[in-house]
Write an enzyme that holds these catalytic residues in place. Sequence first.
Site, PDB file in Angstrom:
ATOM      1  CG  ASP A   1      -1.884   1.083   1.314  1.00  0.00           C
ATOM      2  OD1 ASP A   1      -2.305   1.584   0.259  1.00  0.00           O
ATOM      3  OD2 ASP A   1      -2.234   1.476   2.442  1.00  0.00           O
TER       4      ASP A   1
ATOM      5  CD  GLU B   1       0.885  -0.713   9.483  1.00  0.00           C
ATOM      6  OE1 GLU B   1      -0.255  -0.717   8.973  1.00  0.00           O
ATOM      7  OE2 GLU B   1       1.901  -1.108   8.889  1.00  0.00           O
TER       8      GLU B   1
ATOM      9  CD  GLU C   1      -0.233  -5.549   7.535  1.00  0.00           C
ATOM     10  OE1 GLU C   1      -0.650  -5.543   6.365  1.00  0.00           O
ATOM     11  OE2 GLU C   1      -0.834  -4.998   8.457  1.00  0.00           O
TER      12      GLU C   1
ATOM     13  CE1 TYR D   1      -4.765   0.624   9.981  1.00  0.00           C
ATOM     14  CE2 TYR D   1      -3.662  -1.487   9.725  1.00  0.00           C
ATOM     15  CZ  TYR D   1      -3.630  -0.109   9.700  1.00  0.00           C
ATOM     16  OH  TYR D   1      -2.463   0.554   9.401  1.00  0.00           O
TER      17      TYR D   1
HETATM   18  C1  BDP Z   1      -1.415  -2.290   6.739  1.00  0.00           C
HETATM   19  C2  BDP Z   1      -0.094  -2.138   6.001  1.00  0.00           C
HETATM   20  C3  BDP Z   1       0.193  -0.702   5.591  1.00  0.00           C
HETATM   21  C4  BDP Z   1      -1.053  -0.062   5.021  1.00  0.00           C
HETATM   22  C5  BDP Z   1      -2.139  -0.070   6.079  1.00  0.00           C
HETATM   23  C6  BDP Z   1      -3.419   0.600   5.601  1.00  0.00           C
HETATM   24  O1  BDP Z   1       0.964  -2.625   6.773  1.00  0.00           O
HETATM   25  O2  BDP Z   1       1.254  -0.674   4.680  1.00  0.00           O
HETATM   26  O3  BDP Z   1      -0.828   1.229   4.550  1.00  0.00           O
HETATM   27  O4  BDP Z   1      -2.426  -1.398   6.394  1.00  0.00           O
HETATM   28  O5  BDP Z   1      -4.240  -0.091   5.003  1.00  0.00           O
HETATM   29  O6  BDP Z   1      -2.001  -3.496   6.417  1.00  0.00           O
HETATM   30  O7  BDP Z   1      -3.578   1.796   5.798  1.00  0.00           O
END
Ligand code: BDP
Length: 600
Positions: free
Chosen positions: A159, A498, A394, A462
């Site tokens: 991404d 993240e 990832e 997330y």
């Molecule tokens: C994670 C990835 C990252 C993406 C992020 C996203 O590690 O590179 O930019 O999600 O979706 O899965 O914002």
Amino acid sequence: MLYPQQNALRNVLDLSGIWQFQPDPEGRGLAAGWALELEDPRPMAVPASWNEQYADLFNYFGLAWYLRRTWVPAGWRGQRVWLRVGSACYQATVYVNGVPVASHTGGHLPFCCDITEQVRWDEPNTIAISVENELLPDRVPAGGHSDLGLGGYPPTTYDFFPYAGLHRPVLLYSQPPVAIEDIAVSTELEGGDALLRVVVRAGGGTTLGSVTLSGHGEPIGAGLSFQDGGATVQLRVPEARLWCPADPWLYELTVHTATDSYTLPVGLRTVKVTESALLLNGQPVRLDGLGRHEDFYVSGKGLNLPLLVKDYQLMRWLGAGSYRTSHYPYSEEEMQLADRMGMLIIDEAPAVSLQFHDEALLPGLLRQCLAGLDELIARDKNHPSVVMWSVANEPLPASLRARRGAPLADAEAADEHGRVFLTTLLRRARALDPTRPVTLVAVMGAPDSWQAEADVICLNRYWGWYVDSGQLAPALAHLGEELDAKWAHFHRPLMVTEFGADTLAGLHGEPPVMWTEEYQAELVRGYLAVAASRPFVIGMQVWNYADFAAVQGINRVGGMNLKGVFTRARQPKLVAHVLRELWARRETASGTSGVDQLPE
Ligand code: BDP
């Protein structure tokens, strides 16, 4: 590979500037003599990505040629002359006066070659570099997949935009014919003393040398006696001024041999992990901060020094004490700044979104990952700011591939290949550098077995964005449950590397809904609160420091990932003020003081 340095015995000539450039989509440049002269060149800035300097090159990833001419100073005669490319993304070949002298695969890491034999002293020398960044399934990171990518354009499996070109300076430098080739330092503590182990490698014929550590208290010196090009010495530093975020003190270690000298900035510090903490000099530290990208308007992934200084200023303003070089090694210039600024870095190898379903590709992928890891650790081993190696971001389990629509044939076998592959990487990193913890950053749903050998469990989560979208209460409950479950399973320090929400700067809402500044602020505040009640969580890194260029797709407004705490232009969103309240105004256990200004 020592960073080139100017001193009385060594010289550096930076070839940054406007080069000639020509795309070569048909691959005819070599036969047509482009290593000596381009047919129809246009100006191109180096360092920088080529994609945003010309509209027709935005989505060009094929072969292209860079060329410039330079005199080599007469005063360098008698020395060895080297050429060093800081980063060519992705595959490059260097020609000097038409002769191929080096090739390198993989962006983000430097390579160099001895060009003494090719140098002409009485006329300008022609340096040509061919570079291509084809998006291919057998590369790390992979691109060009039909069923494996993110479904956007250009077709990547990751991404961020696949910027291409000469991203870091191209340097000419000279060294004495018999030179110091490498220095490796590591620290142990004994009471108030630091024990600095120095390993030096020097060219054939070197027999004796010396080291001097200065910068605090009396200089400390010792002799070096070389055998087969190597010498090791241990310096005892009484009442050492230890490197830490609150006082990132750098000593100077100067190595002398009969023919050469090199000065390395050295931070004396140790890093260890316990069951639930990361210890810097025996004290627990937190890795609170951000995930980042090398990314900006026009320069793309090119080294942009004013931006770097500004980013550090803004991270300080925020009170961020740590970040991960997601998802590839950052510039050496940035690592040097991190040392000076007391930033705690998770240094990530260029291995993002690995996939393990295609057995035929695995040996080649592993070879590339190991090479990237070796080069990364060779390059960054002496930086005190680096507190952990991340071998990959990832890697994708079969279940996630299936959710993205890829066929799920023999999922178990693919995940087992993944386990073996990733364990190999973790072991390699640990073998190359036993002085730092190693980790692997896991996507939601990754098998626990993949992290079995990681010293710190890094999780990208997330909840509240891709899962439990728009529902913060269940999202935070799921986060808490998952952290507790991971802790119960691993009994190792955990961190969330993240978490975040895409946010359109200027979009507001009450109640907060997805994409508003309020939603991002509440999500981040909620995640930090969930982590705060769990002492085994040693760090929280918001995704992302700033909005960044990704690929075009239905989830990416204007081709951008908008999870930035700052916009791409570096203006704060609401969440930046929330983080500043939570981070900058407190004295963290790591001693981060939230100072607003860069030190002198
Ligand atoms: C994670 C990835 C990252 C993406 C992020 C996203 O590690 O590179 O930019 O999600 O979706 O899965 O914002």
